[in-house]
Design a protein around this motif. Structure first.
Motif, short mmCIF file in Angstrom:
data_model
loop_
_atom_site.label_atom_id
_atom_site.label_comp_id
_atom_site.label_asym_id
_atom_site.label_seq_id
_atom_site.Cartn_x
_atom_site.Cartn_y
_atom_site.Cartn_z
N LEU A 89 -4.67 -15.05 95.28
CA LEU A 89 -4.66 -13.50 95.37
C LEU A 89 -3.72 -13.13 95.80
O LEU A 89 -2.80 -13.40 97.01
N LEU A 90 -2.48 -12.51 94.94
CA LEU A 90 -1.21 -11.84 95.49
C LEU A 90 -1.11 -11.02 96.83
O LEU A 90 -0.04 -11.15 97.20
N GLU A 91 -2.32 -10.42 97.03
CA GLU A 91 -2.00 -9.72 97.99
C GLU A 91 -2.06 -10.38 99.35
O GLU A 91 -1.65 -9.74 100.44
N ASN A 92 -2.40 -11.67 99.14
CA ASN A 92 -2.55 -12.45 100.42
C ASN A 92 -1.31 -13.39 100.57
O ASN A 92 -1.15 -14.00 101.41
N LEU A 93 -0.33 -13.11 99.67
CA LEU A 93 1.07 -13.69 99.70
C LEU A 93 2.25 -13.31 100.41
O LEU A 93 2.22 -11.90 100.25
N ALA A 94 2.82 -13.79 101.18
CA ALA A 94 3.98 -13.13 101.87
C ALA A 94 4.97 -13.04 100.39
O ALA A 94 5.88 -11.87 100.54
N LEU A 95 5.13 -13.56 99.45
CA LEU A 95 5.94 -13.62 98.44
C LEU A 95 5.33 -12.65 97.28
O LEU A 95 5.98 -12.68 96.15
N ARG A 96 4.32 -11.69 97.52
CA ARG A 96 3.67 -11.10 96.52
C ARG A 96 4.92 -10.30 95.87
O ARG A 96 4.59 -10.03 94.45
N GLY A 97 6.01 -9.76 96.17
CA GLY A 97 6.83 -8.96 95.28
C GLY A 97 7.70 -9.83 94.55
O GLY A 97 8.48 -9.25 93.86
N CYS A 98 7.67 -11.17 94.74
CA CYS A 98 8.46 -11.94 94.07
C CYS A 98 7.95 -12.63 92.89
O CYS A 98 8.62 -13.31 92.04
N CYS A 99 6.54 -12.67 92.78
CA CYS A 99 5.96 -13.25 91.70
C CYS A 99 4.90 -12.63 90.99
O CYS A 99 4.39 -11.64 91.93
N GLN A 100 4.46 -13.08 89.85
CA GLN A 100 3.58 -12.10 89.14
C GLN A 100 2.22 -12.91 89.24
O GLN A 100 1.33 -12.55 88.75
N GLU A 101 2.19 -14.23 89.60
CA GLU A 101 0.95 -15.04 89.75
C GLU A 101 1.34 -16.03 90.42
O GLU A 101 2.45 -16.66 90.55
N ALA A 102 0.23 -16.88 91.19
CA ALA A 102 0.60 -17.80 92.06
C ALA A 102 -0.66 -19.11 92.11
O ALA A 102 -2.00 -18.40 91.82
N TRP A 103 -0.56 -20.03 91.78
CA TRP A 103 -1.85 -21.00 91.59
C TRP A 103 -1.60 -22.29 92.49
O TRP A 103 -0.52 -22.68 93.19
N ILE A 104 -2.85 -22.79 93.13
CA ILE A 104 -2.90 -23.83 93.84
C ILE A 104 -3.49 -24.93 93.31
O ILE A 104 -4.74 -24.94 92.58
N LEU A 105 -3.20 -25.94 93.17
CA LEU A 105 -3.78 -27.17 92.55
C LEU A 105 -4.19 -28.18 93.54
O LEU A 105 -3.20 -28.46 94.49
N SER A 106 -5.27 -28.73 93.42
CA SER A 106 -5.47 -29.93 94.66
C SER A 106 -5.80 -31.01 93.79
O SER A 106 -6.62 -31.05 92.86
N GLY A 107 -5.29 -32.01 94.15
CA GLY A 107 -5.61 -33.28 93.34
C GLY A 107 -5.15 -34.76 94.14
O GLY A 107 -4.87 -34.68 95.45
N LYS A 108 -5.29 -35.56 93.51
CA LYS A 108 -4.81 -36.90 94.32
C LYS A 108 -4.05 -37.91 93.14
O LYS A 108 -4.38 -37.81 92.11
N GLN A 109 -3.13 -38.56 93.91
CA GLN A 109 -2.26 -39.36 93.03
C GLN A 109 -2.19 -40.73 93.89
O GLN A 109 -1.93 -40.67 95.06
N GLN A 110 -2.37 -41.94 93.24
CA GLN A 110 -2.02 -42.91 93.69
C GLN A 110 -0.71 -43.61 93.59
O GLN A 110 -0.31 -44.04 92.35
N VAL A 111 -0.02 -43.71 94.34
CA VAL A 111 1.50 -44.00 94.24
C VAL A 111 1.83 -45.06 95.23
O VAL A 111 1.55 -44.72 96.39
N ALA A 112 2.71 -45.97 95.04
CA ALA A 112 3.28 -46.93 95.85
C ALA A 112 4.50 -46.23 96.69
O ALA A 112 5.04 -45.37 96.20
N LYS A 113 4.07 -46.38 98.04
CA LYS A 113 5.34 -45.78 98.95
C LYS A 113 6.54 -46.59 98.97
O LYS A 113 6.63 -47.43 98.26
N GLU A 114 7.43 -45.92 99.54
CA GLU A 114 8.79 -46.52 99.66
C GLU A 114 8.62 -48.25 99.84
O GLU A 114 8.01 -48.52 100.70
N ASN A 115 9.61 -48.98 99.04
CA ASN A 115 9.86 -50.45 99.19
C ASN A 115 8.52 -50.96 98.98
O ASN A 115 8.23 -52.14 99.43
N GLN A 116 7.34 -50.52 98.11
CA GLN A 116 6.12 -51.12 97.93
C GLN A 116 6.02 -51.27 96.48
O GLN A 116 6.57 -50.48 95.67
N GLN A 117 5.36 -52.51 95.87
CA GLN A 117 5.04 -52.54 94.53
C GLN A 117 4.00 -51.42 94.13
O GLN A 117 3.17 -51.16 94.83
N PRO A 118 4.06 -51.08 92.91
CA PRO A 118 3.17 -50.15 92.48
C PRO A 118 1.80 -50.43 92.50
O PRO A 118 1.63 -51.80 92.25
#
Length: 118
Positions: A89-118
């Motif tokens: 909801l734009l009224e809940n954002l501090a940046l409401r005057g700078c954007c027309q819409e805002a979205w939040i995505l929740s998800g998971k990615q399985q990624v190798a960390k630095e210096n590890q094999q995938p």
């Protein structure tokens, strides 16, 4: 149990409530300017907040999915799973005057960390 805490992001432009045990990764290693990265001191989980460039070919929910999947591809993720995409909801954002819409995505990615094999 340690309480949650509000943490300023991107020099205080906005903030996020972080879970107990969150550690600012920039205290441990360099982090790109467009990212805020936190890890948990016990689990192998991390939280990444990333500012991304506008993509004219994708809007709304599609844009959120595009960026999430793009980051997964760049990081050579073995798993890229979107759990939820919701408008903010734009009224809940501090940046409401700078954007027309805002979205939040929740998800998971399985990624190798630095210096590890995938």
């Amino acid at each position: 149990m340690e309480p949650t805490r509000d943490y300023p992001l991107f020099g205080g432009a906005f903030s996020a409530t972080l879970p107990p045990g969150a550690i600012d990764v920039s205290d441990l290693r360099p982090v790109p300017d467009n990212q805020e990265v936190f890890c948990h001191r016990v689990t192998d989980q991390s939280l990444i907040v990333e500012l991304l460039e506008l993509q004219a070919h994708a809007q709304g929910e599609e844009a959120a999915r595009y960026h999430f999947e793009d980051v997964g591809g760049v990081q050579e993720a073995r798993v890229v799973q979107v759990e939820a995409v919701q408008p903010l909801l734009l009224e809940n954002l501090a940046l409401r005057g700078c954007c027309q819409e805002a979205w939040i995505l929740s998800g998971k990615q399985q990624v190798a960390k630095e210096n590890q094999q995938p």
